[in-house]
Design a protein around this motif. Structure first.
Motif, PDB file in Angstrom:
ATOM      1  N   PHE A   1      26.362 107.114  47.576  1.00  0.00           N
ATOM      2  CA  PHE A   1      26.917 107.184  48.938  1.00  0.00           C
ATOM      3  C   PHE A   1      28.358 106.686  48.931  1.00  0.00           C
ATOM      4  CE2 PHE A   1      22.384 107.130  49.993  1.00  0.00           C
ATOM      5  CZ  PHE A   1      22.323 108.074  51.015  1.00  0.00           C
ATOM      6  N   ASN A   2      29.185 107.273  49.807  1.00  0.00           N
ATOM      7  CA  ASN A   2      30.552 106.780  49.987  1.00  0.00           C
ATOM      8  C   ASN A   2      30.514 105.335  50.458  1.00  0.00           C
ATOM      9  OD1 ASN A   2      32.329 108.938  49.246  1.00  0.00           O
ATOM     10  ND2 ASN A   2      31.670 110.037  51.104  1.00  0.00           N
ATOM     11  N   LYS A   3      31.608 104.611  50.196  1.00  0.00           N
ATOM     12  CA  LYS A   3      31.576 103.148  50.358  1.00  0.00           C
ATOM     13  C   LYS A   3      31.371 102.674  51.801  1.00  0.00           C
ATOM     14  CE  LYS A   3      36.585 102.260  50.679  1.00  0.00           C
ATOM     15  NZ  LYS A   3      37.689 101.454  50.124  1.00  0.00           N
ATOM     16  N   ASN A   4      31.810 103.450  52.794  1.00  0.00           N
ATOM     17  CA  ASN A   4      31.656 103.005  54.187  1.00  0.00           C
ATOM     18  C   ASN A   4      30.543 103.758  54.908  1.00  0.00           C
ATOM     19  OD1 ASN A   4      33.612 100.978  54.229  1.00  0.00           O
ATOM     20  ND2 ASN A   4      35.264 102.463  54.552  1.00  0.00           N
ATOM     21  N   THR A   5      29.547 104.174  54.152  1.00  0.00           N
ATOM     22  CA  THR A   5      28.406 104.875  54.747  1.00  0.00           C
ATOM     23  C   THR A   5      27.274 103.877  55.009  1.00  0.00           C
ATOM     24  OG1 THR A   5      28.948 106.939  53.603  1.00  0.00           O
ATOM     25  CG2 THR A   5      26.690 106.701  54.417  1.00  0.00           C
ATOM     26  N   SER A   6      26.638 104.039  56.159  1.00  0.00           N
ATOM     27  CA  SER A   6      25.478 103.202  56.482  1.00  0.00           C
ATOM     28  C   SER A   6      24.359 104.100  56.998  1.00  0.00           C
ATOM     29  CB  SER A   6      25.838 102.151  57.543  1.00  0.00           C
ATOM     30  OG  SER A   6      26.293 102.768  58.733  1.00  0.00           O
ATOM     31  N   ILE A   7      23.151 103.605  56.864  1.00  0.00           N
ATOM     32  CA  ILE A   7      21.973 104.309  57.373  1.00  0.00           C
ATOM     33  C   ILE A   7      21.280 103.377  58.353  1.00  0.00           C
ATOM     34  CG2 ILE A   7      19.709 105.263  56.799  1.00  0.00           C
ATOM     35  CD1 ILE A   7      20.860 106.192  54.148  1.00  0.00           C
ATOM     36  N   ASN A   8      21.152 103.852  59.580  1.00  0.00           N
ATOM     37  CA  ASN A   8      20.559 103.039  60.653  1.00  0.00           C
ATOM     38  C   ASN A   8      21.223 101.664  60.726  1.00  0.00           C
ATOM     39  OD1 ASN A   8      18.907 105.205  61.038  1.00  0.00           O
ATOM     40  ND2 ASN A   8      17.045 104.229  60.271  1.00  0.00           N
ATOM     41  N   GLY A   9      22.541 101.658  60.564  1.00  0.00           N
ATOM     42  CA  GLY A   9      23.295 100.419  60.676  1.00  0.00           C
ATOM     43  C   GLY A   9      23.286  99.548  59.442  1.00  0.00           C
ATOM     44  N   ILE A  10      22.634  99.984  58.364  1.00  0.00           N
ATOM     45  CA  ILE A  10      22.546  99.207  57.113  1.00  0.00           C
ATOM     46  C   ILE A  10      23.519  99.813  56.108  1.00  0.00           C
ATOM     47  CG2 ILE A  10      21.031  98.451  55.246  1.00  0.00           C
ATOM     48  CD1 ILE A  10      18.671  98.865  57.246  1.00  0.00           C
ATOM     49  N   ASN A  11      24.413  99.009  55.554  1.00  0.00           N
ATOM     50  CA  ASN A  11      25.421  99.490  54.609  1.00  0.00           C
ATOM     51  C   ASN A  11      24.766  99.941  53.297  1.00  0.00           C
ATOM     52  OD1 ASN A  11      27.759 100.058  53.237  1.00  0.00           O
ATOM     53  ND2 ASN A  11      28.307  97.917  52.874  1.00  0.00           N
ATOM     54  N   VAL A  12      25.008 101.222  52.942  1.00  0.00           N
ATOM     55  CA  VAL A  12      24.471 101.742  51.683  1.00  0.00           C
ATOM     56  C   VAL A  12      25.605 102.270  50.802  1.00  0.00           C
ATOM     57  CG1 VAL A  12      22.197 102.313  52.614  1.00  0.00           C
ATOM     58  CG2 VAL A  12      24.051 104.005  52.751  1.00  0.00           C
ATOM     59  N   GLY A  13      26.837 101.851  51.115  1.00  0.00           N
ATOM     60  CA  GLY A  13      28.003 102.320  50.365  1.00  0.00           C
ATOM     61  C   GLY A  13      27.877 102.027  48.879  1.00  0.00           C
ATOM     62  N   GLY A  14      28.118 103.026  48.022  1.00  0.00           N
ATOM     63  CA  GLY A  14      28.073 102.874  46.569  1.00  0.00           C
ATOM     64  C   GLY A  14      26.688 102.922  45.982  1.00  0.00           C
ATOM     65  N   LEU A  15      25.647 103.048  46.782  1.00  0.00           N
ATOM     66  CA  LEU A  15      24.270 103.055  46.272  1.00  0.00           C
ATOM     67  C   LEU A  15      23.790 104.474  46.012  1.00  0.00           C
ATOM     68  CD1 LEU A  15      22.550 100.437  48.630  1.00  0.00           C
ATOM     69  CD2 LEU A  15      23.594 100.038  46.384  1.00  0.00           C
ATOM     70  N   THR A  16      22.878 104.570  45.070  1.00  0.00           N
ATOM     71  CA  THR A  16      22.202 105.843  44.844  1.00  0.00           C
ATOM     72  C   THR A  16      21.206 106.047  45.972  1.00  0.00           C
ATOM     73  OG1 THR A  16      20.411 104.839  43.571  1.00  0.00           O
ATOM     74  CG2 THR A  16      22.397 105.541  42.352  1.00  0.00           C
TER      75      THR A  16
END
Length: 460
Positions: free
Chosen positions: A30-45
């Motif tokens: 995931f791109n660094k400033n991406t979040s899912i349901n308000g949870i930061n997932v930037g840089g994660l697979t």
């Protein structure tokens, strides 16, 4: 290959490796400033992102403008292995060729979401926003006003009431955030350039070109908008209007056409034409309230002609008004009862022909109980009936009669008087009734059948 060629070739290879590595990384992280349901997932697979989001507990706390408005119970989000494909789809949606720092929050609903929890939270939050808004200032929309032929638009005024509709939509979107933070959104007033205000303006501008013909019996009155309407607004598909401007015009129409409370020309049994006393209950008048509504709506809807018949009113037992449209016998028609106090006699006419007449005794003049003069109407009839009142001595009485035809609200009417012994032509002067028209028992039944409810009674 010379040295320069080898360098260029090396650079190309390096670029391919870098680009390839970048593409691989971008497609698997995931791109660094991406979040899912308000949870930061930037840089994660996608797997790491799934693990992080799935393990995060939902507090079910809701904040508005930084203040807690709903204190929830902490629960698991409800993600299962079947939701992993949703994370794969989410990664694909946000994927870019090169790394992006653009902030993005992706919404993923868990497959085992607690709908009852969401419904309870939404209900409580909606109620809380309602309560908060009761002490906050509502916005005021721009408003288009038609007044005295001119269309103007008022300025909108902002308030600080929360926009409940938008906030509840936001709550739906953020329902699976660990902690829900609602933005401070205020209800915005409609501005002068909004489509709704422009619609109002178009609607009201049409009033300047409208007129309506008001038909009152055999007369017609052409009225333009300014004759009837003082002020008009149009909101939410409905008109609101004031008709104070119509009062002078209606007064003029009633003076020319109405009959209620006025003197009538009347041709007596002898052929003499007299002016009756004013103030009787028979007749009609145009109601300001009814006519204003009729004409106002006609102008607003573009109706060209309306009748006054449904706008009239009357007095007495029946308040619908009587005699509208009657032209015969100066507006009284050819069916009526005629009572001459001087002759102490009554005549009953139907369709212009006398069907019955009889001597009577009217109200006692010496005590001020004279039968009231004017044009009245039969309010109701009863056979038999019981008369109740107060006699000359001040004592109340109850008197059964066989026939009773009331024609005033004060209790005056035709009835048989079996107790009366003085039937002389002068009895009414000092030995008359309490106001009623006394009839011989042998005449009362015939008179009762000769006249019907709502038919006029002329007393002179």
């Amino acid at each position: 290959m010379d040295t320069k060629g080898k360098v260029a070739s090396g650079i190309a290879v390096a670029l391919v490796i870098i680009l390839g590595g970048s593409y691989w990384h971008q497609s698997t992280h995931f791109n660094k400033n991406t979040s899912i349901n308000g949870i930061n997932v930037g840089g994660l697979t996608k797997q790491a992102a799934y693990d992080k989001v799935a393990k995060t507990k939902l507090s079910n706390d809701v904040y508005l403008d930084g203040k807690l408005i709903y204190d929830g119970t902490k629960i698991s989000a409800g993600y299962t292995s079947t939701d992993q494909k949703k994370f794969k789809e989410a990664m694909h949606k946000q994927s870019t060729l090169f790394p992006s720092s653009k902030a993005r929050d992706i919404r993923i609903v868990p497959s085992e979401s607690n709908t009852a929890r969401t419904a309870e939270m939404k209900k409580a939050v909606s109620s809380k926003i309602n309560n908060l808004n009761t002490t906050r200032k509502a916005p005021v929309n721009a408003k288009v006003v038609w007044q005295n032929g001119k269309v103007t638009t008022t300025k909108p005024r902002k308030g600080n009431q929360y926009d409940q509709k938008c906030l509840m939509k936001q709550l739906d979107q953020r329902a699976y955030d660990p902690t829900i933070h609602l933005d401070k959104l205020y209800t915005q007033p409609l501005g002068a350039s909004s489509s709704e205000i422009q619609k109002q303006k178009t609607k009201l501008s049409k009033l300047n070109n409208r007129s309506v013909t008001y038909k009152v019996e055999n007369s017609s009155y052409k009225l333009i908008s300014k004759d009837v309407l003082t002020k008009v607004t149009y909101e939410d598909g409905k008109y609101t209007f004031d008709t104070h401007a119509f009062k002078p015009e209606l007064k003029k129409i009633n003076k020319e056409k109405a009959t209620l409370g006025k003197s009538f020309k009347f041709k007596t049994h002898s052929g003499k034409v007299i002016d009756t006393a004013k103030g009787g209950s028979y007749g009609w008048k145009i109601s300001d309230t009814k006519a204003s509504k009729t004409l106002g709506n006609a102008l607003l809807n573009g109706t060209k002609t309306v009748e006054a018949k449904d706008d009239i009113y009357g007095e007495g037992y029946y308040t619908g008004g009587l005699g509208y449209g009657v032209t015969a016998n100066h507006g009284l028609g050819n069916t009526y009862a005629e009572v001459s106090i001087a002759d102490q006699h009554a005549w009953f006419y139907r369709d212009g022909k006398e069907v019955f007449s009889a001597d009577v005794v009217t109200g006692k003049q010496s005590s001020g109980d004279a039968t009231p003069k004017g044009v009245w109407y039969i309010m109701y009839q009863q056979s038999p009936s019981v008369l109740r009142g107060t006699g000359d001595s001040g004592k109340s009485y109850t008197q059964p009669v066989s026939y009773w035809s009331a024609f005033t609200n004060g209790g005056v009417g035709f009835h048989d008087a079996s107790w009366r012994s003085n039937w002389s032509k002068s009895a009414y002067l000092s030995d008359g009734s309490n106001g009623c028209v006394n009839m011989h028992p042998g005449d009362a039944g015939e008179a009762y059948r000769a006249i019907k409810v709502h038919e006029p009674v002329i007393v002179y």
